[in-house]
Write an enzyme that holds these catalytic residues in place. Structure first.
Site, short mmCIF file in Angstrom:
data_model
loop_
_atom_site.label_atom_id
_atom_site.label_comp_id
_atom_site.label_asym_id
_atom_site.label_seq_id
_atom_site.Cartn_x
_atom_site.Cartn_y
_atom_site.Cartn_z
N CYS A 99 -2.63 -1.37 3.43
CA CYS A 99 -2.92 -0.83 2.10
C CYS A 99 -2.05 -1.49 1.02
O CYS A 99 -2.11 -2.68 0.84
CB CYS A 99 -2.77 0.70 2.13
SG CYS A 99 -3.55 1.57 0.78
N HIS A 100 -1.24 -0.71 0.31
CA HIS A 100 -0.38 -1.23 -0.75
C HIS A 100 0.92 -1.86 -0.23
O HIS A 100 1.71 -2.38 -1.01
CB HIS A 100 -0.01 -0.11 -1.73
CG HIS A 100 -1.13 0.31 -2.62
ND1 HIS A 100 -2.14 1.14 -2.19
CD2 HIS A 100 -1.41 0.01 -3.91
CE1 HIS A 100 -2.99 1.36 -3.18
NE2 HIS A 100 -2.58 0.67 -4.24
N ALA A 101 1.14 -1.82 1.08
CA ALA A 101 2.39 -2.34 1.64
C ALA A 101 2.51 -3.85 1.47
O ALA A 101 3.60 -4.40 1.63
CB ALA A 101 2.52 -1.94 3.10
#
Length: 167
Positions: A99-101
């Site tokens: 995801c946003h990682a």
């Protein structure tokens, strides 16, 4: 060395934390929850979990997972977290990012020239950092496994565990 680190900071996505946490255990590994500090962190939903150790105190790890949510924006501000992520990458150990990682990878300088995916809103960030963005649920490039979001958790964790099994 059968420990797998999972990074946490406030506003993590609890699905992207809990699913890998228990799947890693099922595969015979010990999850080690790591934060910028050893303290309790709250998920986007209000659910909370305590980081056992700080990034500075992290033990040797067989691999490292980074859940998404908004936590990666906090994680990438920690020099100790970035040093840990770089260390795992340099040692060639599996690094799972969902995801946003991908923001953490960008701040650690680990995206340039790598095939990656992530949540659609960070596609420009990944490409501007030199990543070769793939429109796929899960992408494996060497020791790096990236995924777009919660719907990709089964394939993401399976690919990560396969890399762990290879040693």
């Amino acid at each position: 060395m059968k420990r797998v680190g999972i990074l946490l900071a406030d506003l993590f996505d609890e699905r992207e934390f809990l699913y890998p946490y228990y799947r890693v255990q099922e595969a015979g590994y010990t999850p080690v929850v790591i934060g910028p500090e050893a303290r309790e962190y709250r998920a986007k939903s209000g659910f909370s979990w305590k980081a056992e150790v700080s990034a500075r105190e992290a033990p040797e790890l067989a691999g490292l997972l980074i859940p998404g949510g908004f936590a990666p924006d906090y994680l990438r501000r920690s020099p100790e977290v970035l040093a840990l992520v770089r260390r795992v990458a340099e040692e060639g150990r599996p690094l799972g990012v969902i995801c946003h990682a991908g923001w953490v990878l960008i701040s650690a300088g680990l995206v340039r020239g790598r095939r990656v995916t992530g949540f659609s809103s960070i596609r420009d960030d990944l490409e501007n950092a030199g990543g070769l963005y793939q429109e796929a649920g899960v992408v494996v490039d060497g020791n790096l496994v990236t995924a777009q979001g919660p719907k990709d958790l089964p394939g993401f964790v399976l690919a990560f565990l396969e890399l762990l099994a290879k040693g």
